[in-house]
Design a protein around this motif. Structure first.
Motif, short mmCIF file in Angstrom:
data_model
loop_
_atom_site.label_atom_id
_atom_site.label_comp_id
_atom_site.label_asym_id
_atom_site.label_seq_id
_atom_site.Cartn_x
_atom_site.Cartn_y
_atom_site.Cartn_z
N ALA A 41 10.72 -31.09 -18.49
CA ALA A 41 10.74 -30.02 -17.49
C ALA A 41 11.97 -29.14 -17.71
O ALA A 41 12.96 -29.57 -18.31
N GLN A 42 11.89 -27.91 -17.22
CA GLN A 42 12.98 -26.95 -17.44
C GLN A 42 14.20 -27.27 -16.57
O GLN A 42 14.79 -26.39 -15.94
N THR A 43 14.55 -28.55 -16.54
CA THR A 43 15.79 -28.97 -15.89
C THR A 43 16.95 -28.60 -16.80
O THR A 43 16.82 -28.61 -18.02
N ARG A 44 18.08 -28.28 -16.20
CA ARG A 44 19.28 -28.02 -17.00
C ARG A 44 20.14 -29.27 -16.99
O ARG A 44 20.48 -29.81 -15.94
N PHE A 45 20.49 -29.73 -18.18
CA PHE A 45 21.24 -30.96 -18.34
C PHE A 45 22.70 -30.67 -18.66
O PHE A 45 23.01 -29.73 -19.41
N SER A 46 23.59 -31.49 -18.13
CA SER A 46 25.01 -31.38 -18.46
C SER A 46 25.30 -31.97 -19.83
O SER A 46 26.30 -31.63 -20.47
N LEU A 47 24.42 -32.87 -20.26
CA LEU A 47 24.61 -33.56 -21.54
C LEU A 47 23.26 -33.93 -22.13
O LEU A 47 22.40 -34.46 -21.43
N ILE A 48 23.10 -33.62 -23.40
CA ILE A 48 21.96 -34.10 -24.18
C ILE A 48 22.51 -34.94 -25.32
O ILE A 48 23.36 -34.47 -26.08
N VAL A 49 22.06 -36.18 -25.41
CA VAL A 49 22.49 -37.07 -26.50
C VAL A 49 21.27 -37.45 -27.32
O VAL A 49 20.14 -37.50 -26.81
N SER A 50 21.49 -37.73 -28.59
CA SER A 50 20.38 -38.13 -29.43
C SER A 50 20.86 -38.93 -30.63
O SER A 50 21.85 -38.57 -31.26
N ASN A 51 20.14 -40.01 -30.90
CA ASN A 51 20.24 -40.72 -32.17
C ASN A 51 18.90 -40.50 -32.86
O ASN A 51 18.04 -41.38 -32.84
#
Length: 284
Positions: free
Chosen positions: A180-190
Motif C-alpha cells: 500500500a502507498q504507506t510512507r515508511f521511515s525505513l526500508i530494509v532488505s536482504n
C-alpha cells in the motif's frame, strides 16, 4: 543390573557422527544438534546422560540425519530451525536460512534516529528474521514484511506467533507490487544479490536453498536496482533505505543510491572488515 551396550549410547553415537562429519568445520556441534533433534532434548541432557542407550527407532533416525548432513544438507533444514538475534525461527527449503551476518543489518537499522512510531518495511522477508528482530527490540514500530513466496509468508507468520510478536504484518508481494502507498521511515532488505553464474552457488548450504532467493542477474544487482528506483515513492522525507549485499558490491550500490537522490550514503563493515551493509537517506 543390565549391561549397557555402549555402541548404542549417546556418547558413542555422538563420537561416531563426529568422525563421519569431519567434512564440516562444526562436526561436534552438528552431531549434538542432530542428537537433540532426535531425542527432543536440550544439549545439557546429552552431557548429563551420555551413557543412555538409544532405541532402534532413535538410532535409525539419527543415522539418517547424519547421512543427510554428510551429503551436505544444511543443519538448519535438518533440525527445522535457526537461532537469529534473540529469536528461534523455524526454517524450510522455501526460504533462505537466516545467517549471523544479517544481524549487522538489524544493528544498523536500530542505530538510526527514527520516529518512536516508525513504519518499517522488510523487503524479501523470508523467515521473517529481520522484521521480527526489529520488532522485538522496538515494540512501538509498525513493521511489515513482504515476500514473493506464499510459503515464505506463511512461515514468517508462524515465526511471529512462536516468538510472540503477532503485531508484525506479513503479506505476499513481488517487491512493491502489493505494498500500500504507506510512507515508511525505513526500508530494509536482504535481497538476492548473487551473480547468476557465481561459483558460490555450488558450495555449502546454498546448494539446497532456493535459487530465486539468491541470484539477481549477471552482476547480482538487478533486484537492488529495482528497489532503489522505486523506494523513494514509499519513503518519508529523510527516510532510510538499507541493504545487505556482497562484499564487492558496496560501491555499485552507493552509486545506485546517489543516482536516485539519496544522501548520507555509507557502508558498514562486517566482523571480517568487508562492506556488508549499505544505506542512504532520502534527501528532502
Amino acid at each position: 543390573m543390565s549391561t549397557i551396550n555402549s555402541a548404542h549410547s549417546i556418547a558413542e553415537q555422538l563420537a561416531s557422527a563426529k568422525r563421519q562429519l569431519q567434512v564440516s568445520d562444526s562436526a561436534a556441534l552438528d552431531s549434538r544438534l542432530l542428537m537433540c533433534q532426535v531425542l527432543q532434548c536440550e544439549s545439557v541432557y546429552l552431557m548429563t546422560w551420555p551413557e543412555r542407550e538409544l532405541n532402534t527407532a532413535q538410532l535409525l533416525a539419527f543415522e539418517q540425519l547424519v547421512a543427510q548432513r554428510k551429503a551436505g544438507h544444511p543443519i538448519a533444514y535438518l533440525i527445522g530451525y535457526r537461532d537469529f538475534w534473540s529469536l528461534r525461527l523455524q526454517v524450510s527449503p522455501a526460504t533462505l536460512i537466516p545467517r549471523p551476518e544479517t544481524e549487522l543489518l538489524v544493528e544498523t537499522a536500530l542505530a538510526l534516529s527514527l520516529p518512536e512510531q516508525a513504519h518499517v518495511l522488510d523487503l524479501g522477508t523470508g523467515t521473517g528474521a529481520i522484521a521480527l528482530a526489529l520488532a522485538s527490540e522496538m515494540p512501538n514500530w509498525h513493521v511489515t514484511g513482504i515476500d514473493k513466496s506464499v510459503d515464505a509468508v506463511t512461515l514468517a507468520k508462524k515465526n511471529a506467533q512462536l516468538n510472540q510478536l503477532p503485531q508484525v504484518t506479513f503479506k505476499q508481494s513481488d517487491w512493491f507490487a502489493h505494498v500500500a502507498q504507506t510512507r515508511f521511515s525505513l526500508i530494509v532488505s536482504n535481497p538476492p544479490y548473487v551473480e547468476d553464474d557465481s561459483v558460490y552457488l555450488q558450495q555449502g548450504d546454498v546448494r539446497f536453498e532456493p535459487a530465486s532467493a539468491l541470484t539477481s542477474g549477471p552482476d547480482g544487482l538487478d533486484d537492488i536496482r529495482l528497489i532503489c528506483a522505486k523506494a523513494s515513492s514509499y519513503l518519508t522525507p529523510q527516510g532510510w533505505l538499507a541493504f545487505e549485499h556482497g562484499h564487492q558490491q558496496a560501491l555499485g550500490i552507493q552509486a545506485l543510491l546517489a543516482a536516485q537522490g539519496f544522501s548520507q550514503i555509507r557502508s558498514v563493515n562486517d566482523l571480517n572488515g568487508q562492506p556488508r551493509i549499505t544505506l542512504g537517506c532520502l534527501a528532502v
